[in-house]
Design an enzyme around this catalytic site. Structure first.
Site: not given
Length: 136
Positions: A46-47, A56, A87, A90
């Site tokens: 996302n920006a 995940e 990460c 996750c």
């Protein structure tokens, strides 16, 4: 090991669906449910970077949204040379559902590595630490 190879193939397919226009870091995941179903996910950027979602977690949320809550294994791959592991966020989301889930990763040359969440996230915090039983 055949089941892990099939998971990895599904994860590689999922990388093609990744939405990563900023980093170009494409990640795919394939989650094996207890009943043998495979649910895939890809990363969605996302920006506003903090609102991005990892492959995940996408797979886990997708699985939960179709009524799957018991997971046996997850395969995670990317378009990079080296293997990628989940990460911290996750890992914690996976921990919610199975503290010993098998995690399988591979590099682009096909070298497969297998570990468990309990090795990647030792002494983890989970539902039982809240002193309540988990409800469906």
């Amino acid at each position: 090991m055949k089941v892990y190879q099939e998971l990895l193939e599904q994860a590689f397919k999922a990388t093609r669906l990744s939405y990563a226009p900023y980093s170009r870091f494409r990640v795919g995941a394939a989650l094996l449910t207890e009943d043998g179903a495979v649910v895939t996910g890809c990363n969605v950027e996302n920006a506003s970077y903090g609102l991005s979602n990892c492959a995940e977690r996408t797979a886990v949320f997708k699985a939960v949204s179709i009524g799957k809550r018991r997971f046996k294994a997850i395969a995670v791959v990317s378009n990079r040379r080296n293997p990628v592991y989940p990460c911290g966020a996750c890992r914690q989301v996976l921990r919610e559902f199975n503290k010993d889930i098998t995690i399988v990763v591979a590099n682009r040359r096909g070298r497969v590595m297998k570990t468990s969440l309990s090795k990647l996230l030792p002494k983890s915090f989970g539902p039982e630490d809240l002193g309540r039983r988990r409800r469906g």
